[in-house]
Design a protein around this motif. Structure first.
Motif, short mmCIF file in Angstrom:
data_model
loop_
_atom_site.label_atom_id
_atom_site.label_comp_id
_atom_site.label_asym_id
_atom_site.label_seq_id
_atom_site.Cartn_x
_atom_site.Cartn_y
_atom_site.Cartn_z
N VAL A 74 0.83 -1.22 0.00
CA VAL A 74 0.00 0.00 0.00
C VAL A 74 0.85 1.26 0.00
N GLY A 75 0.24 2.34 -0.47
CA GLY A 75 0.85 3.66 -0.43
C GLY A 75 0.12 4.53 0.56
N LEU A 76 0.86 5.33 1.32
CA LEU A 76 0.26 6.24 2.30
C LEU A 76 0.79 7.65 2.07
N ALA A 77 -0.06 8.64 2.34
CA ALA A 77 0.31 10.05 2.19
C ALA A 77 -0.79 10.88 2.84
N PRO A 78 -0.58 12.18 3.02
CA PRO A 78 -1.66 13.04 3.53
C PRO A 78 -2.91 12.88 2.68
N GLY A 79 -4.05 12.71 3.33
CA GLY A 79 -5.27 12.36 2.62
C GLY A 79 -6.04 13.55 2.08
N MET A 80 -6.64 13.34 0.90
CA MET A 80 -7.54 14.35 0.33
C MET A 80 -8.85 14.34 1.12
N GLY A 81 -9.45 15.47 1.24
CA GLY A 81 -10.68 15.60 2.03
C GLY A 81 -10.35 16.08 3.43
N ILE A 82 -9.45 15.35 4.10
CA ILE A 82 -9.04 15.76 5.44
C ILE A 82 -8.22 17.05 5.36
N ASN A 83 -7.36 17.16 4.35
CA ASN A 83 -6.57 18.39 4.23
C ASN A 83 -7.48 19.59 3.94
N ALA A 84 -8.52 19.37 3.15
CA ALA A 84 -9.46 20.46 2.86
C ALA A 84 -10.24 20.84 4.12
N PHE A 85 -10.59 19.85 4.93
CA PHE A 85 -11.28 20.13 6.19
C PHE A 85 -10.39 20.97 7.10
N ILE A 86 -9.11 20.64 7.17
CA ILE A 86 -8.17 21.40 7.99
C ILE A 86 -8.06 22.84 7.50
N ALA A 87 -7.86 23.00 6.19
CA ALA A 87 -7.63 24.33 5.63
C ALA A 87 -8.87 25.21 5.67
N TYR A 88 -9.98 24.69 5.14
CA TYR A 88 -11.16 25.53 4.96
C TYR A 88 -12.12 25.49 6.15
N GLY A 89 -12.14 24.36 6.84
CA GLY A 89 -13.04 24.24 7.98
C GLY A 89 -12.42 24.70 9.28
N VAL A 90 -11.26 24.15 9.60
CA VAL A 90 -10.63 24.40 10.90
C VAL A 90 -9.91 25.75 10.92
N CYS A 91 -9.07 26.02 9.91
CA CYS A 91 -8.28 27.26 9.91
C CYS A 91 -9.07 28.47 9.44
N LEU A 92 -9.67 28.38 8.26
CA LEU A 92 -10.43 29.53 7.75
C LEU A 92 -11.78 29.68 8.43
N GLY A 93 -12.50 28.57 8.63
CA GLY A 93 -13.83 28.64 9.19
C GLY A 93 -13.85 28.87 10.69
N THR A 297 2.11 18.37 8.50
CA THR A 297 1.10 18.19 7.46
C THR A 297 -0.15 17.54 8.06
N SER A 298 -1.20 17.54 7.29
CA SER A 298 -2.48 17.00 7.74
C SER A 298 -2.45 15.49 7.78
N THR A 299 -3.55 14.89 8.18
CA THR A 299 -3.66 13.46 8.44
C THR A 299 -3.14 12.58 7.30
N VAL A 300 -2.25 11.67 7.63
CA VAL A 300 -1.72 10.70 6.67
C VAL A 300 -2.62 9.47 6.69
N THR A 301 -2.93 8.96 5.51
CA THR A 301 -3.83 7.82 5.44
C THR A 301 -3.44 6.89 4.30
N THR A 302 -4.02 5.70 4.29
CA THR A 302 -3.76 4.72 3.24
C THR A 302 -4.60 5.07 2.01
N TYR A 303 -3.99 5.02 0.85
CA TYR A 303 -4.66 5.43 -0.39
C TYR A 303 -5.33 4.26 -1.09
N VAL A 304 -6.57 4.50 -1.52
CA VAL A 304 -7.29 3.46 -2.25
C VAL A 304 -6.63 3.22 -3.60
N GLU A 305 -5.83 4.20 -4.07
CA GLU A 305 -5.10 4.03 -5.32
C GLU A 305 -4.11 2.87 -5.25
N SER A 306 -3.86 2.38 -4.02
CA SER A 306 -2.97 1.23 -3.84
C SER A 306 -3.45 0.03 -4.64
#
Length: 429
Positions: A74-93, A297-306
């Motif tokens: 498997v491949g792991l990296a900062p996850g999409m969706g969670i990074n947007a939640f951090i940026a736009y929801g937690v920090c900006l919102g 960086t934001s939450t690291v997760t396992t990628y379904v692209e694996s």
């Protein structure tokens, strides 16, 4: 040595196949190197610092998976969706600083780590209804889509109708739209790396046309601006409970779902229906989240692209090792990352949103009690511009429906706990 450690013969693979599988998976997820800094920078993070943290966090996470969960390709990296939640929801919102947001990521990772080591892991996975998981996943997709539309310029704000069609005469908007179409076409043609190819190809057109600046390709890695800068003070406050729960919920169930998908492709599901070594894979994921937060960086997760690498023949952690090494090489390509127009990056966001939405066909549409809360999660996330609001409203409505349909006694205690926490979050946030 690698042959003995990963036991290629037992898993019916070889070194060459594992390398090809690793390259294949990397090409399908390399877009995160460009998108993660763009998204988090909107929330106040330093672009260069996030770029370096993304590469290192992904590499370390893949190495952990390779040598600890060594039967998982498997491949792991900062996850999409969670990074947007951090940026736009937690920090900006919610107006939290990047350091405070990273503190929440760290705490959520520790919670995930603790649960991964206890029987709570299986209990939680089995307690959340499938319809809610699917609805929440689709909602995250729609949340990414609306962000992608805004970044591309396809929509703009309006005081009356809230959102209207953007300026379609903007060349970068048109190139972004063309990049999205190209990604779909390449997927249909089964071309690996369609996202990264689309981003780079149409960025080149933008550079040649004079609509975007080209800053170069290779340089030394940017400094790690956010290394060990997490602030636990805000993360442990009552107002942060909903944020930590959202981060944990998304990572935990996204990882469980991804590993299940990969296990089905890789033949890791036993005759008893249990997935082999899933505990090691989830533990690797949770440790990686903690490490990622420390690096900035934001939450690291396992990628379904694996699954792409698995289809290419990957069967061991050697695949993960290759992916990690390729992420390390990305450290030297920060000028290229800063050269990519956000309108073209946005094409990848919109494309990824379609992947999140594909599984809604599995929702029990004939059962309104199951479908209703799932749909509520889907529409609440983009319309309230908050993933946490969507999750909270879905669980509260699901719990209320269970009460009024006489299903109180047959409902998992986890539903009531999450619903109550969700109600509290509306009043403390």
């Amino acid at each position: 040595m690698l042959d003995n450690y990963f036991d290629y013969k037992k898993h019916k693979t070889d070194f060459k196949t594992e390398v090809i599988a690793g390259v294949t998976t990397f090409l399908t997820m390399a877009y995160i190197m460009f998108l993660n800094p763009v998204i988090l920078a909107d929330g106040g993070f330093d672009f260069g610092g996030v770029f370096t943290a993304t590469a290192l966090a992904a590499a370390i996470a893949c190495f952990i998976a390779a040598f600890y969960a060594k039967t998982w390709p498997v491949g792991l990296a900062p996850g999409m969706g969670i990074n947007a939640f951090i940026a736009y929801g937690v920090c900006l919102g919610m107006k939290y600083t990047p350091a405070e947001a990273l503190g929440a990521v760290l705490v959520a990772g520790v919670v995930f780590l603790i649960i991964s080591l206890t029987p709570l892991r299986a209990w939680l996975i089995n307690s959340i209804p499938k319809s809610l998981k699917l609805g929440i996943g689709a909602g995250i997709g729609l949340f990414l889509a609306i962000i992608g539309f805004q970044l591309m310029g396809l929509t703009s704000d309006d005081p009356v109708v809230l959102v209207k069609l953007g300026d379609l005469s903007n060349p970068l908007t048109l190139l972004g739209a063309a990049a999205f179409i190209s990604m779909i076409v390449m997927e249909k043609m089964k071309i690996k790396g369609n996202i990264i190819i689309g981003i780079v190809a149409f960025s080149i057109i933008a550079w040649l046309g004079g609509w975007a600046n080209f800053n170069g390709v290779v340089s030394s890695p940017p400094p790690m601006t956010h290394l060990m800068t997490f602030d636990l003070g805000a993360a442990l406050s009552a107002s942060m409970v909903t944020v930590i729960f959202t981060l944990f919920f998304i990572d935990f169930f996204d990882t469980a779902g991804t590993l299940t998908s990969v296990a089905n492709v890789a033949g890791k599901v036993g005759s008893d229906g249990k997935i082999k070594d899933i505990d090691k894979a989830m533990l690797s994921d949770s440790v990686s989240t903690v490490a990622g937060a420390m690096m900035g960086t934001s939450t690291v997760t396992t990628y379904v692209e694996s699954a792409a690498g698995v289809k290419a023949g990957g069967r061991t952690g050697m695949t993960s090792l290759v992916i990690g090494l390729l992420f390390l090489l990305c450290l030297f390509f920060s000028p290229l990352a800063t050269s990519l127009p956000k309108e073209i990056d946005a094409a990848a966001l919109i494309y990824i949103s379609t992947l999140f939405l594909r599984n809604i066909t599995d929702i029990e549409w004939d059962d309104a009690a199951e479908a209703g809360p799932a749909v509520l999660a889907m529409i609440a996330m983009p319309f309230t511009y908050s993933i946490s609001n969507g999750i909270a409203l879905a669980f509260v409505s699901y719990a209320a429906i269970r009460i009024f349909t006489g299903k109180f006694g047959s409902t998992s205690p986890a539903i009531w706990v999450i619903a109550i926490l969700s109600l509290i979050s509306f009043y403390v946030s």
